[in-house]
Design a protein around this motif. Sequence first.
Motif, mmCIF file in Angstrom:
data_model
loop_
_atom_site.group_PDB
_atom_site.id
_atom_site.type_symbol
_atom_site.label_atom_id
_atom_site.label_comp_id
_atom_site.label_asym_id
_atom_site.label_seq_id
_atom_site.Cartn_x
_atom_site.Cartn_y
_atom_site.Cartn_z
ATOM 1 N N ALA A 137 0.852 -1.197 0.000
ATOM 2 C CA ALA A 137 0.000 0.000 0.000
ATOM 3 C C ALA A 137 0.885 1.245 0.000
ATOM 4 O O ALA A 137 1.801 1.366 0.821
ATOM 5 C CB ALA A 137 -0.900 -0.002 1.226
ATOM 6 N N ARG A 138 0.603 2.174 -0.918
ATOM 7 C CA ARG A 138 1.379 3.406 -1.034
ATOM 8 C C ARG A 138 0.437 4.585 -1.292
ATOM 9 O O ARG A 138 -0.661 4.413 -1.835
ATOM 10 C CB ARG A 138 2.388 3.316 -2.195
ATOM 11 N N ASN A 139 0.900 5.793 -0.933
ATOM 12 C CA ASN A 139 0.115 7.005 -1.152
ATOM 13 C C ASN A 139 1.008 8.155 -1.598
ATOM 14 O O ASN A 139 2.194 8.213 -1.239
ATOM 15 C CB ASN A 139 -0.621 7.402 0.138
ATOM 16 N N LEU A 140 0.430 9.041 -2.369
ATOM 17 C CA LEU A 140 1.151 10.239 -2.789
ATOM 18 C C LEU A 140 1.205 11.232 -1.635
ATOM 19 O O LEU A 140 0.224 11.408 -0.900
ATOM 20 C CB LEU A 140 0.471 10.879 -3.998
ATOM 21 N N LYS A 193 6.514 11.485 -5.454
ATOM 22 C CA LYS A 193 6.763 11.746 -4.038
ATOM 23 C C LYS A 193 5.754 10.943 -3.229
ATOM 24 O O LYS A 193 4.582 11.275 -3.161
ATOM 25 C CB LYS A 193 6.626 13.242 -3.736
ATOM 26 N N ILE A 194 6.253 9.869 -2.618
ATOM 27 C CA ILE A 194 5.393 8.956 -1.869
ATOM 28 C C ILE A 194 5.396 9.332 -0.389
ATOM 29 O O ILE A 194 6.437 9.683 0.187
ATOM 30 C CB ILE A 194 5.876 7.498 -2.045
ATOM 31 N N ALA A 195 4.221 9.277 0.242
ATOM 32 C CA ALA A 195 4.078 9.660 1.650
ATOM 33 C C ALA A 195 4.875 8.707 2.542
ATOM 34 O O ALA A 195 4.611 7.504 2.573
ATOM 35 C CB ALA A 195 2.604 9.647 2.040
ATOM 36 N N TYR A 196 5.854 9.262 3.266
ATOM 37 C CA TYR A 196 6.750 8.443 4.091
ATOM 38 C C TYR A 196 7.206 9.241 5.296
ATOM 39 O O TYR A 196 7.462 10.447 5.206
ATOM 40 C CB TYR A 196 7.964 7.999 3.267
ATOM 41 N N ASP A 222 10.052 9.096 8.549
ATOM 42 C CA ASP A 222 11.230 8.413 9.089
ATOM 43 C C ASP A 222 10.892 7.620 10.341
ATOM 44 O O ASP A 222 11.529 6.608 10.648
ATOM 45 C CB ASP A 222 12.329 9.425 9.414
ATOM 46 N N LYS A 223 9.872 8.058 11.068
ATOM 47 C CA LYS A 223 9.481 7.399 12.308
ATOM 48 C C LYS A 223 8.498 6.257 12.073
ATOM 49 O O LYS A 223 8.603 5.192 12.689
ATOM 50 C CB LYS A 223 8.862 8.417 13.265
ATOM 51 N N LEU A 224 7.539 6.481 11.172
ATOM 52 C CA LEU A 224 6.448 5.518 10.991
ATOM 53 C C LEU A 224 6.563 4.660 9.737
ATOM 54 O O LEU A 224 5.877 3.646 9.617
ATOM 55 C CB LEU A 224 5.106 6.257 10.964
ATOM 56 N N GLY A 225 7.400 5.072 8.801
ATOM 57 C CA GLY A 225 7.489 4.346 7.538
ATOM 58 C C GLY A 225 6.481 4.881 6.529
ATOM 59 O O GLY A 225 6.128 6.070 6.550
ATOM 60 N N PHE A 226 5.989 4.024 5.656
ATOM 61 C CA PHE A 226 5.018 4.456 4.640
ATOM 62 C C PHE A 226 3.699 4.802 5.322
ATOM 63 O O PHE A 226 3.210 4.075 6.187
ATOM 64 C CB PHE A 226 4.807 3.363 3.593
ATOM 65 N N LEU A 227 3.127 5.932 4.912
ATOM 66 C CA LEU A 227 1.875 6.405 5.504
ATOM 67 C C LEU A 227 0.693 5.871 4.698
ATOM 68 O O LEU A 227 0.659 6.006 3.469
ATOM 69 C CB LEU A 227 1.865 7.934 5.535
ATOM 70 N N GLY A 231 3.995 1.602 8.192
ATOM 71 C CA GLY A 231 5.291 0.932 8.239
ATOM 72 C C GLY A 231 5.692 0.467 6.862
ATOM 73 O O GLY A 231 5.969 1.278 5.979
ATOM 74 N N THR A 232 5.698 -0.831 6.671
ATOM 75 C CA THR A 232 6.055 -1.372 5.360
ATOM 76 C C THR A 232 4.905 -1.262 4.367
ATOM 77 O O THR A 232 5.128 -1.270 3.157
ATOM 78 C CB THR A 232 6.449 -2.856 5.462
ATOM 79 N N GLY A 233 3.664 -1.196 4.878
ATOM 80 C CA GLY A 233 2.505 -1.222 3.989
ATOM 81 C C GLY A 233 2.337 -2.572 3.323
ATOM 82 O O GLY A 233 1.604 -2.716 2.345
ATOM 83 N N LEU A 234 3.006 -3.596 3.876
ATOM 84 C CA LEU A 234 3.019 -4.920 3.256
ATOM 85 C C LEU A 234 2.086 -5.885 3.960
ATOM 86 O O LEU A 234 2.051 -5.951 5.187
ATOM 87 C CB LEU A 234 4.447 -5.487 3.267
#
Length: 330
Positions: free
Chosen positions: A23-26, A141-144, A146-151, A159-162
Amino acid sequence: MSRWYSNDGKNSDVVLYSRVRLARNLADSPFPAKMSEEIRKSVTKKLYATLKSSPFANEFDLINLADCTRERALSYAEKCLASPQLVKEGGQLMISKKEDVSIMLCEEDHIRINAFSSGQNLEDAFNKANDIDDVFLNSLKIAYSDKLGFLTASPMNLGTGLKASFILHLPALRMENSLYRISAMVGKLGLNLTELYKNGAGDLYVLSNQVSLGITEKSAIDNVSAICDQIVKQEREAREELKKDFEFEDRIFRNLGILKSARILKTDEFLKGISLVRLGISLGYFDIDYKTVGDMLYTLHSATLAADTNGEYTEEACGRMRAKIVREKL
């Protein structure tokens, strides 16, 4: 063209297939639930253009579910290429020629990559998904954090969104009433074991990770794979016990006879029957390959059957067509 579900893989007697979802988001757009129709169209167009300008351009077709027949749209959901939510909304997705990768656009998240591999092979499924993921990561530009990973839209996917999953055939463990115990055990380890179909039809279950935050993709895949190994071992041991029961052997062969002669097969009847055939194959009773069963499991659900044959989408019509194809294949 050979489809992914037509191949055998590691532990195919128990593991039908492996699935990885990313899962990924802009970063510069609201989550789909908060989007206006204008923004949704703009984001969808941007995502499609990104993939079409990549080396994978010719491997995918863009599907607008709003333009599909009802049967074809529902078929994508039956095959887990699209979610029921995306079908209901008449959204868009991209599907690879082999149907081993689908990319849902602006469903719960802007990008949802689903990749499939036959048998127990999460690494292969992940590599397919990761290759597509890199296209978006390198171009947008993917929402990320440093503390939480992928948003992600759901906190469960941070986190991983996996989400790494195995589809397991567990008829013997179901028959000995062990699945509740196993489900409770894997739950304590941060995994889920749930029914693929309502009421456990077909004795098919999904083993997947619950945790994506604070863990790497490799760790998640290794964890699910390790638990899968244990369940495979237990299922095989339970099958050996069933093999000692002559009445059970008789039931398996009678079931095959019914499938070879039935003129109408409802979906539940088909799933129940084909589960026993698959079990019989693993016990050495039948000279039928897993590919034949896999093809039927993938293509004989009602909407898919109606869409592929241009047939009538009614329970009786689909039941007749399903029974005819099962007779021919078995």
